[in-house]
Write a protein that holds these residues in place. Structure first.
Motif, PDB file in Angstrom:
ATOM      1  N   LEU A  78       0.825  -1.147  -0.011  1.00  0.00           N
ATOM      2  CA  LEU A  78      -0.007   0.125  -0.001  1.00  0.00           C
ATOM      3  C   LEU A  78       0.779   1.277   0.154  1.00  0.00           C
ATOM      4  O   LEU A  78       1.857   1.465   0.538  1.00  0.00           O
ATOM      5  CB  LEU A  78      -0.946   0.028   1.219  1.00  0.00           C
ATOM      6  N   CYS A  79       0.492   2.108  -0.655  1.00  0.00           N
ATOM      7  CA  CYS A  79       1.415   3.308  -0.857  1.00  0.00           C
ATOM      8  C   CYS A  79       0.537   4.631  -1.200  1.00  0.00           C
ATOM      9  O   CYS A  79      -0.357   4.644  -1.501  1.00  0.00           O
ATOM     10  CB  CYS A  79       2.538   3.414  -1.868  1.00  0.00           C
ATOM     11  N   MET A  80       0.978   5.917  -0.622  1.00  0.00           N
ATOM     12  CA  MET A  80       0.324   7.035  -0.949  1.00  0.00           C
ATOM     13  C   MET A  80       1.211   7.582  -2.098  1.00  0.00           C
ATOM     14  O   MET A  80       2.453   8.056  -1.637  1.00  0.00           O
ATOM     15  CB  MET A  80       0.046   7.902   0.328  1.00  0.00           C
TER      16      MET A  80
ATOM     17  N   SER B   3       6.044  19.551   2.374  1.00  0.00           N
ATOM     18  CA  SER B   3       4.647  19.922   2.551  1.00  0.00           C
ATOM     19  C   SER B   3       4.074  18.881   3.716  1.00  0.00           C
ATOM     20  O   SER B   3       3.345  19.235   4.597  1.00  0.00           O
ATOM     21  CB  SER B   3       3.717  20.015   1.345  1.00  0.00           C
ATOM     22  N   PHE B   4       4.263  17.495   3.550  1.00  0.00           N
ATOM     23  CA  PHE B   4       3.600  16.713   4.225  1.00  0.00           C
ATOM     24  C   PHE B   4       4.416  16.773   5.916  1.00  0.00           C
ATOM     25  O   PHE B   4       3.787  16.355   6.718  1.00  0.00           O
ATOM     26  CB  PHE B   4       3.820  15.422   3.875  1.00  0.00           C
TER      27      PHE B   4
ATOM     28  N   HIS C 203       4.563   9.219 -10.453  1.00  0.00           N
ATOM     29  CA  HIS C 203       3.750   9.245  -9.179  1.00  0.00           C
ATOM     30  C   HIS C 203       4.381   8.912  -8.153  1.00  0.00           C
ATOM     31  O   HIS C 203       4.222   7.812  -7.401  1.00  0.00           O
ATOM     32  CB  HIS C 203       2.543   8.474  -9.449  1.00  0.00           C
ATOM     33  N   PRO C 204       5.673   9.777  -7.561  1.00  0.00           N
ATOM     34  CA  PRO C 204       6.292   9.329  -6.665  1.00  0.00           C
ATOM     35  C   PRO C 204       5.732   8.971  -5.275  1.00  0.00           C
ATOM     36  O   PRO C 204       4.863   9.747  -4.986  1.00  0.00           O
ATOM     37  CB  PRO C 204       7.391  10.171  -6.633  1.00  0.00           C
ATOM     38  N   ILE C 205       6.366   8.077  -4.462  1.00  0.00           N
ATOM     39  CA  ILE C 205       5.693   7.881  -3.133  1.00  0.00           C
ATOM     40  C   ILE C 205       5.929   8.972  -2.171  1.00  0.00           C
ATOM     41  O   ILE C 205       7.193   9.425  -1.980  1.00  0.00           O
ATOM     42  CB  ILE C 205       6.190   6.306  -2.472  1.00  0.00           C
ATOM     43  N   ILE C 206       5.001   9.518  -1.420  1.00  0.00           N
ATOM     44  CA  ILE C 206       5.167  10.443  -0.376  1.00  0.00           C
ATOM     45  C   ILE C 206       6.077  10.160   0.639  1.00  0.00           C
ATOM     46  O   ILE C 206       6.016   8.891   1.277  1.00  0.00           O
ATOM     47  CB  ILE C 206       3.897  11.072   0.162  1.00  0.00           C
ATOM     48  N   GLY C 207       7.187  10.995   1.176  1.00  0.00           N
ATOM     49  CA  GLY C 207       8.042  10.697   2.267  1.00  0.00           C
ATOM     50  C   GLY C 207       9.315   9.898   1.637  1.00  0.00           C
ATOM     51  O   GLY C 207      10.293   9.806   2.313  1.00  0.00           O
ATOM     52  N   ASP C 208       9.326   9.685   0.257  1.00  0.00           N
ATOM     53  CA  ASP C 208      10.629   8.934  -0.245  1.00  0.00           C
ATOM     54  C   ASP C 208      11.546   9.979  -0.555  1.00  0.00           C
ATOM     55  O   ASP C 208      11.625  10.995  -1.621  1.00  0.00           O
ATOM     56  CB  ASP C 208      10.351   8.488  -1.571  1.00  0.00           C
TER      57      ASP C 208
END
Length: 250
Positions: free
Chosen positions: A90-92, A192-193, A176-181
């Motif tokens: 699962l990824c965002m 931003s996150f 569509h890179p993964i957030i936090g990567d």
């Protein structure tokens, strides 16, 4: 050192829910004594050594298997090599992905500067295939870069091969890179996150692993729930019920 979160255990296999940020094994990139699952299991086994079956990157959380003896580890290693183990992640990710697709994009092996300093740097790219489907999306009233709003997708990924950082690199490949990567991601969205949601982790979770137990021949499906932070964040985005949020296994 955190407690072991055991998802399943029998005489041969133990399945754990690894937190983001925890090493699987001792590593040259971390100071001596840094907590890791292998050392924690050795204590849990009263000095017995766990046998590696597969790995998860340090920032990735979720289900991971260890063998309790050499025989089961060899049998499970063979299942992985024969692609008889189904893994679901699962990824965002940044942006609205297509509804679903197959990413068939060969990857050149990523080498560690120290651990792989003698490795062949000219190897051909290796086959790498990932199936994915979009579960949901969210639009936030938070400007990032030149855009007044920001969009994100919750994505389920089933890798068919097991290349290093495969999902992270494949999602970057389709923009569509993964957030936090921090290695393959978008620094503006990561920032931003961090600022708006206090994000301190990679938003990639190994949610389910499915295989036939080599000894009992039972079909195993072991699921790892997301951590509390992720559950609260995804609930805020209206994604509750789309991902595992409690301990379940078959």
């Amino acid at each position: 050192m955190c407690d072991l979160n055991i998802l399943f255990e029998d005489d041969d296999i133990i399945a754990l829910n690894k937190p983001s940020g925890l090493l699987v094994h001792p590593s040259w990139i971390a100071p001596r004594g840094t907590p890791n699952l292998a050392s924690m299991l050795k204590v849990y086994f009263n000095g017995g050594s766990p046998y590696t079956i597969h790995r998860l990157d340090r920032p990735t959380s979720g289900v991971i298997l260890f063998g309790k003896n050499k025989e089961i580890a060899q049998k499970m290693n063979a299942l992985f090599a024969e692609r008889k183990v189904e893994k679901t992640y699962l990824c965002m990710v940044r942006g609205y992905t297509p509804d679903g697709d197959v990413i068939d994009y060969a990857l050149k092996e990523e080498l560690d500067k120290i651990a792989d300093k003698h490795a062949n740097k000219d190897k051909e790219p290796q086959e790498a295939v990932s199936d994915y489907r979009r579960l949901d999306t969210v639009e936030l009233d938070i400007p990032v870069g030149r855009y007044e709003k920001s969009r994100y997708s919750l994505v389920e990924v089933k890798p068919k091969t097991g290349r290093k950082h495969q999902i992270r690199r494949h999602m970057k490949h389709i923009f569509h890179p993964i957030i936090g990567d921090t290695n393959h991601g978008d620094n503006k969205h990561n920032k931003s996150f961090r600022e708006n949601f206090d994000l301190q982790r990679l938003m990639l979770m190994a949610s389910t692993i499915k295989f036939e137990h080599p000894i009992t021949h039972q079909v195993m499906e072991i699921t790892a729930p997301v951590d509390l932070y992720t559950d609260q964040l995804f609930t805020q985005f209206g994604w509750a019920g789309l991902y595992p949020s409690d301990n379940t296994h078959t």
